[in-house]
Design a protein around this motif. Structure first.
Motif, PDB file in Angstrom:
ATOM      1  N   PRO A   1       0.818  -1.205   0.000  1.00 59.73           N
ATOM      2  CA  PRO A   1       0.000   0.000   0.000  1.00 59.73           C
ATOM      3  C   PRO A   1       0.860   1.265   0.000  1.00 59.73           C
ATOM      4  CG  PRO A   1      -0.909  -1.609   1.516  1.00 59.73           C
ATOM      5  CD  PRO A   1       0.415  -2.155   1.055  1.00 59.73           C
ATOM      6  N   ARG A   2       0.675   2.131  -1.019  1.00 61.01           N
ATOM      7  CA  ARG A   2       1.357   3.410  -1.174  1.00 61.01           C
ATOM      8  C   ARG A   2       2.827   3.298  -1.560  1.00 61.01           C
ATOM      9  NH1 ARG A   2      -1.408   7.655   0.317  1.00 61.01           N
ATOM     10  NH2 ARG A   2       0.479   8.891   0.654  1.00 61.01           N
TER      11      ARG A   2
ATOM     12  N   LEU B   1       1.908  12.590   0.112  1.00 58.17           N
ATOM     13  CA  LEU B   1       0.869  12.935   1.073  1.00 58.17           C
ATOM     14  C   LEU B   1       0.024  14.060   0.492  1.00 58.17           C
ATOM     15  CD1 LEU B   1       0.135  12.089   4.016  1.00 58.17           C
ATOM     16  CD2 LEU B   1       1.381  14.132   4.761  1.00 58.17           C
ATOM     17  N   PRO B   2      -1.283  13.898   0.415  1.00 57.59           N
ATOM     18  CA  PRO B   2      -2.116  14.967  -0.154  1.00 57.59           C
ATOM     19  C   PRO B   2      -2.154  16.190   0.751  1.00 57.59           C
ATOM     20  CG  PRO B   2      -3.490  13.221   0.740  1.00 57.59           C
ATOM     21  CD  PRO B   2      -2.079  12.720   0.808  1.00 57.59           C
TER      22      PRO B   2
END
Length: 354
Positions: free
Chosen positions: A322-323, A339-340
């Motif tokens: 994940p990510r 990171l948004p």
């Protein structure tokens, strides 16, 4: 066959990694070589290209489309429609229908996808706006002369053969991104010569108009003797010198003789930006950056290229966790999704500033 919505080669790769899908792509046959398996069975090793990327496909002799693809000339523009999936040999396809594009489809295809075309058009417009806002009339005239003479070629050039902005029109995207960054850097550092730095962004890779330029009707970047023997830095220096001589013969050049700094100094500092923008002798620059503008240009160039490498990795690399995505050269390690940003909250009393 009924028509369906088209996808680009890059989109096809991403969608096929998620599972089998039916899709149509427009592509150009970049390479097609007949090879033999270890069991002496012939197959085709085909490479397709479009405005955004390339795709390899192995076609076995027992497939009906083997003879179709083998009979088509290189650089043919084709529609490929079938059931696509990612397999052990890369991209795989079944029930493939191959046909040549008609002239209308070919013209639209060469212009690039709608999204990419709009972005590159907007980038070129922004470059021109920044040029028109320059205060130094010599640098402004030089940049305008370049766009007027070579703007069409600029829109066909890539910023690199691999790694970043390696596509038709990629140089426009790279230059516009650098000029936006340079404008912000100059706002934070007003001691920098803004016009000189913006011109450095425009001209730093101008030699790639001959080293990395696509033909008018081709998505396959050729090699050139000039690019191989000289490289884009010497080619860029020669181009700027020739353009400089041209603008110095303009009628308005007489009024520039009293400007400070003098015109010969402006030309020399711009040439230094081109010569030093790789930053190190080992990376192809004949000199190190020796002025604040040269140092700024080197890091702006590197920053814009690196951020594009991350964008490319996010679009094409396979997920490891994940990510976390698989490393994509030349980045030094696996990449992690960013990171948004937090969106601003509407003032409602509780969150409002006092």
């Amino acid at each position: 066959m009924a028509r369906m919505e088209q996808v680009s080669l890059m989109e096809l790769g991403k969608l096929a990694a998620e599972g089998q899908l039916e899709a149509e792509v427009f592509a150009q046959i970049a390479q097609c070589a007949q090879k033999m398996t270890k069991g002496n069975k012939p197959y085709l090793d085909v490479s397709f290209a479009d405005a955004e990327g390339t795709m390899g496909l192995k076609v076995w002799e027992d497939k009906p489309w083997f003879r179709t693809l083998a009979s088509l000339p290189l650089r043919s523009f084709v529609s490929l429609r079938g059931q696509w999936a990612k397999g052990g040999f890369g991209m795989e396809v079944s029930d493939l229908d191959v046909r040549l594009l008609d002239e209308r489809e070919k013209e639209s295809f060469l212009a690039g996808s709608g999204t990419l075309k709009k972005k590159q058009e907007a980038d070129l417009k922004e470059i021109c706006v920044l040029i028109k806002g320059m205060n130094d009339p010599r640098i402004r005239a030089l940049c305008i002369e370049f766009i007027e003479q070579f703007g069409e070629r600029l829109q066909r050039a890539a910023a690199a053969r691999t790694y970043h902005h390696a596509r038709r029109g990629g140089l426009v995207e790279h230059v516009a991104g650098m000029m936006r960054t340079a404008s912000a850097v100059c706002q934070a550092n007003p001691g920098l010569n803004r016009d000189l730095l913006l011109a450095g962004c425009l001209f730093h890779d101008c030699g790639k108009l001959w080293e990395n330029c696509y033909p008018k009707e081709d998505f396959t970047m050729p090699y050139s003797e000039a690019g191989e023997l000289l490289g884009h830095i010497p080619l860029g220096i020669e181009l700027v010198n020739n353009l400089w001589k041209r603008i110095m013969s303009l009628p308005e050049a007489d009024s520039w003789k009293t400007l400070d700094p003098p015109s010969p100094d402006v030309r020399m500092h711009l040439l230094h930006l081109i010569a030093s923008h790789h930053g190190e002798l080992a990376f192809g620059s004949p000199v190190f950056p020796k002025t604040p503008e040269a140092v700024a240009l080197h890091y702006i160039d590197n920053l814009d290229a690196k951020l594009e490498m991350f964008r490319g990795a996010y679009e094409t690399s396979e997920a490891l966790a994940p990510r976390v995505l698989q490393r994509k050269a030349p980045l030094p390690a696996n990449v992690v999704l960013p990171l948004p940003s937090v969106l601003p909250l509407e003032p409602d009393g509780a969150d409002a500033m006092p």
